[in-house]
Design an enzyme around this catalytic site. Structure first.
Site, PDB file in Angstrom:
ATOM      1  N   GLU A   1      34.925  41.283  38.425  1.00 55.19           N
ATOM      2  CA  GLU A   1      34.492  40.517  39.206  1.00 55.19           C
ATOM      3  C   GLU A   1      35.272  40.511  40.528  1.00 55.19           C
ATOM      4  O   GLU A   1      36.850  40.602  40.450  1.00 55.19           O
ATOM      5  CB  GLU A   1      34.654  39.033  38.635  1.00 55.19           C
ATOM      6  CG  GLU A   1      33.900  37.879  39.464  1.00 55.19           C
ATOM      7  CD  GLU A   1      34.148  36.648  38.480  1.00 55.19           C
ATOM      8  OE1 GLU A   1      34.559  36.442  37.491  1.00 55.19           O
ATOM      9  OE2 GLU A   1      33.875  35.473  39.206  1.00 55.19           O
TER      10      GLU A   1
ATOM     11  N   LYS B   1      44.128  36.423  36.731  1.00 60.10           N
ATOM     12  CA  LYS B   1      44.171  36.610  38.311  1.00 60.10           C
ATOM     13  C   LYS B   1      44.487  35.142  38.615  1.00 60.10           C
ATOM     14  O   LYS B   1      44.957  34.992  39.875  1.00 60.10           O
ATOM     15  CB  LYS B   1      42.573  36.576  38.657  1.00 60.10           C
ATOM     16  CG  LYS B   1      42.123  38.254  38.505  1.00 60.10           C
ATOM     17  CD  LYS B   1      40.852  38.182  38.760  1.00 60.10           C
ATOM     18  CE  LYS B   1      39.898  39.427  38.134  1.00 60.10           C
ATOM     19  NZ  LYS B   1      38.838  39.449  37.836  1.00 60.10           N
TER      20      LYS B   1
ATOM     21  N   ARG C   1      41.776  42.911  24.093  1.00 61.55           N
ATOM     22  CA  ARG C   1      42.265  43.024  25.576  1.00 61.55           C
ATOM     23  C   ARG C   1      43.627  43.575  25.248  1.00 61.55           C
ATOM     24  O   ARG C   1      44.489  43.606  24.367  1.00 61.55           O
ATOM     25  CB  ARG C   1      42.699  41.424  26.084  1.00 61.55           C
ATOM     26  CG  ARG C   1      41.437  40.738  26.482  1.00 61.55           C
ATOM     27  CD  ARG C   1      41.846  39.254  26.957  1.00 61.55           C
ATOM     28  NE  ARG C   1      42.007  39.245  28.451  1.00 61.55           N
ATOM     29  CZ  ARG C   1      41.127  39.083  29.287  1.00 61.55           C
ATOM     30  NH1 ARG C   1      39.855  39.105  28.750  1.00 61.55           N
ATOM     31  NH2 ARG C   1      41.530  39.091  30.387  1.00 61.55           N
TER      32      ARG C   1
HETATM   33  P1  ATP Z   1      41.103  37.803  34.258  1.00 59.37           P
HETATM   34  O1  ATP Z   1      41.381  36.902  33.154  1.00 59.37           O
HETATM   35  O2  ATP Z   1      42.344  38.770  34.566  1.00 59.37           O
HETATM   36  O3  ATP Z   1      40.653  37.170  35.606  1.00 59.37           O
HETATM   37  P2  ATP Z   1      38.571  38.828  33.966  1.00 59.37           P
HETATM   38  O4  ATP Z   1      38.258  39.259  32.542  1.00 59.37           O
HETATM   39  O5  ATP Z   1      38.033  37.592  34.617  1.00 59.37           O
HETATM   40  O6  ATP Z   1      40.284  39.109  34.275  1.00 59.37           O
HETATM   41  P3  ATP Z   1      37.001  40.931  35.182  1.00 59.37           P
HETATM   42  O7  ATP Z   1      37.023  41.139  36.534  1.00 59.37           O
HETATM   43  O8  ATP Z   1      35.994  39.764  34.789  1.00 59.37           O
HETATM   44  O9  ATP Z   1      38.430  40.023  35.009  1.00 59.37           O
HETATM   45  O10 ATP Z   1      37.333  41.849  34.355  1.00 59.37           O
HETATM   46  C1  ATP Z   1      36.681  43.027  34.333  1.00 59.37           C
HETATM   47  C2  ATP Z   1      36.619  43.871  32.908  1.00 59.37           C
HETATM   48  O11 ATP Z   1      37.901  44.011  32.790  1.00 59.37           O
HETATM   49  C3  ATP Z   1      35.940  43.018  32.188  1.00 59.37           C
HETATM   50  O12 ATP Z   1      34.988  43.549  30.942  1.00 59.37           O
HETATM   51  C4  ATP Z   1      37.226  42.514  31.319  1.00 59.37           C
HETATM   52  O13 ATP Z   1      36.934  42.551  29.690  1.00 59.37           O
HETATM   53  C5  ATP Z   1      38.145  43.583  31.317  1.00 59.37           C
HETATM   54  N1  ATP Z   1      39.498  43.121  31.245  1.00 59.37           N
HETATM   55  C6  ATP Z   1      40.281  42.153  31.729  1.00 59.37           C
HETATM   56  N2  ATP Z   1      41.299  41.903  31.358  1.00 59.37           N
HETATM   57  C7  ATP Z   1      41.592  43.100  30.492  1.00 59.37           C
HETATM   58  C8  ATP Z   1      42.436  43.073  29.478  1.00 59.37           C
HETATM   59  N3  ATP Z   1      43.877  42.470  29.496  1.00 59.37           N
HETATM   60  N4  ATP Z   1      42.598  43.962  28.587  1.00 59.37           N
HETATM   61  C9  ATP Z   1      41.272  44.814  28.570  1.00 59.37           C
HETATM   62  N5  ATP Z   1      40.489  44.690  29.414  1.00 59.37           N
HETATM   63  C10 ATP Z   1      40.532  43.449  30.416  1.00 59.37           C
HETATM   64 MG    MG Z   2      35.849  37.640  34.137  1.00 62.07          MG
END
Ligand code: ATP
Ligand code: MG
Length: 547
Positions: A36, A271, A261
């Protein structure tokens, strides 16, 4: 086209994919990496990229870069650009770049289809009311009084929602599934909401936006994704992912597979938190070397290969766990040990004068002793040197093998010296050590017969350049504070700056080059104006396990 073959599975995702290939469910593999654009990528995303890009590569398939931009109020083009740069830096190439917003029209049409088939309805309940009628894990929810609106009325209202007739939150579109489902996500989930916000790509074209759970399976299908790999928190959403695919008749229906994760000790990746650090100026920016963002890790001087190696070693599991940060550091150290040139710098300089040495000479210095092809370069030795303050002791404890009054030590790659005398400064601390050297003790050709236990590094005072050394600690204090608010756990002294003396060779290297500063650590060379900056990538030893 040649058929995709199964591979030797190294994790459960590959086992599932192999099954799907064997059953003929799919004939080629496609994944997507779905960030995102509401912030910078972090080390957790590196794992997600490793899984998505890595799996596609292994099967000779494709991986798209898919920007999940269904949440217009938080998304920005700045983040899109940064995400692209970070993926390239890590070494991945996407097949196609697309955005959820590319599919807004299609997603809307699929909603019309759901309405026509009596599988979605416009609901006038507020977000609060929807939440309150959702039921609990043990009790079913209550059906909305608007659930049985006619198809005609739903089509009209949904059209009006699109046209901007209603305010934010006044109405929404919900899937009509089952308010008594044991899975809360299937209790008539909201699939469209009204949001009068300017979208970073579609501007003011839309004032209704699809919800992630509804849009994602459609976007996956439209891209031809066969396997939608995501993190475990989406496991409970999979029934809804499947409901959308089955109800809309997707064939072949993409398969969602969840993995754990990446969590790292003492590291917060959310984030929201990282944004707070940047906005409150607790760090120098998203790419501050202490940040767990990929921009920060890159700026720190960590090679992309080390990040990929780390991701491959931690593996892909189905259960959440926490990985020691020191394990990541060990991967960095291992890579740099094999690849980084060696150099010398003295962080807290103490003058050392060799009373019986005159002139200067060029000594051979091994560029990287772990790499037999690396060869040697010249280092200038002379009468006036600097050593580390901590390598001399006025009151040496037992077993102190570095320099002490009347003691011997070897100067790295040079000679054995004996400390004859020490000049104290006004503060009573050593200001200069006076030594004699043993001419027969030349490194590599030592006929002196003197055995010394200590080897210390040095720089030539006549040719040395001034350098600013930056060292870093974790942004967060230790795990014992875990559970406390981040503001209480902040390590306010996580950046330390020293004035140092360095070999002139360091000045010539390209900015960004990583060096092992002997006996000190791995450092990235850069320049700010005319000033040489040496900033710590990772310490030489594992501080974590030492503690
Ligand atoms: P955050 O919680 O840090 O904002 P998010 O999941 O909202 O992270 P996205 O931009 O939606 O961030 O993530 C893109 C992809 O990366 C998604 O498929 C998410 O599941 C994966 N992802 C995010 N954080 C991790 C992590 N710590 N380990 C593995 N994959 C991750
Ligand atoms: Mg997300």
């Amino acid at each position: 086209m040649e058929e995709t073959k199964t591979v030797e599975a190294s994790n459960f995702i590959e086992q599932f994919i192999n099954e799907d290939l064997e059953n003929g469910k799919v004939t080629s593999i496609q994944t997507r990496f779905p960030p995102e654009p509401n912030g910078y990528l972090h080390i957790g995303h590196a794992k997600s990229m490793y899984v998505n890009f890595g799996t596609a590569l292994k099967y000779g398939g494709k991986c798209n870069l898919f920007f999940d931009d269904t949440n217009p109020s938080k998304e920005k083009t700045e983040f899109v650009d940064a995400i692209r740069a970070d993926i390239h830096w890590l070494g991945y190439e996407w097949a196609r770049e697309c955005y959820a917003s590319d599919f807004f029209e299609t997603i809307y049409e699929f909603a019309l289809k759901l309405i026509r088939e009596g599988k979605a309805f416009v609901c006038d309940l507020s977000a609060e009311e929807i939440k309150n009628t959702r039921g609990t894990l043990t009790e079913p929810g209550t059906e909305s009084p608007y659930r049985n609106r006619s198809v005609k009325e739903n089509l009209k209202l949904f059209q009006e929602m699109r046209e901007g007739k209603y305010a934010d939150g006044e109405k929404c579109l919900r899937a009509k599934i089952d308010m008594a489902s044991p899975n809360v996500n299937l209790r008539d989930p909201v699939i469209y909401r009204i949001l009068h916000a300017t979208h970073h790509r579609t501007g003011d074209q839309w004032c209704i936006y699809p919800m992630y759970d509804y849009a994602h399976p459609i976007c996956d299908y439209m891209q031809g994704v066969t396997h939608s790999l995501c993190t475990l928190e989406f496991e409970d959403h999979r029934p809804l992912y499947d409901w959308v695919g089955i109800t809309l008749g997707f064939d072949p229906k993409p398969r969602q597979i969840e993995f754990a994760r990446l969590n790292l000790t003492n590291t917060v990746m959310s984030k929201r938190y990282l944004k707070k650090l940047v906005e409150e100026k607790l760090v120098h920016g998203w790419d501050d070397p202490r940040m767990p963002t990929l921009a920060g890790i890159r700026n720190r001087g960590v090679p992309a290969e080390a990040v990929r190696d780390f991701c491959s070693r931690i593996g892909v599991a189905k259960a959440n766990s926490e990985c020691e940060y020191s394990y990541f550091e060990a991967c960095i150290r291992e890579y740099l040990n094999a690849h980084a040139e060696r150099a010398m710098a003295v962080i807290a300089p103490l003058k050392l004068t060799i009373v019986n040495y005159e002139g200067s000479e060029e000594l051979d210095f091994e560029i990287n002793q772990t790499d037999e092809n690396a060869g040697t370069r010249k280092v200038t030795f002379g009468k006036h040197l600097y050593i580390e303050k901590s390598d001399f002791s006025l009151n040496p404890p037992p077993k102190y093998f570095r320099l002490k009054k009347d003691g011997y030590v070897r100067l790295k790659n040079a000679y054995i010296v004996k400390c004859e005398d020490v000049v104290l400064g006004e503060d009573g601390e050593p200001a200069e050590v006076l030594c004699s050297y043993v001419p027969e003790s030349h490194s590599g050709n030592d006929t002196s017969g003197i055995k010394v236990k200590g080897v210390i590094h040095w720089v030539n005072a006549d040719t040395a350049v001034d350098a600013e050394v930056r060292q870093y600690e974790s942004l967060l204090l230790d795990a014992e504070y875990a559970g406390q608010d981040f503001s209480e756990r902040m390590n306010r002294e996580s950046e330390k700056i020293f004035e140092a003396k360095a070999e002139p060779y360091l000045m010539q290297a390209a900015d960004g080059t990583a060096f092992q500063l002997m006996r000190t650590g791995y450092y990235k060379k850069c320049r700010e104006g005319e000033k040489l900056i040496l900033s710590e990538i990772v310490s030489l030893k594992d501080n974590f396990n030492k503690k």
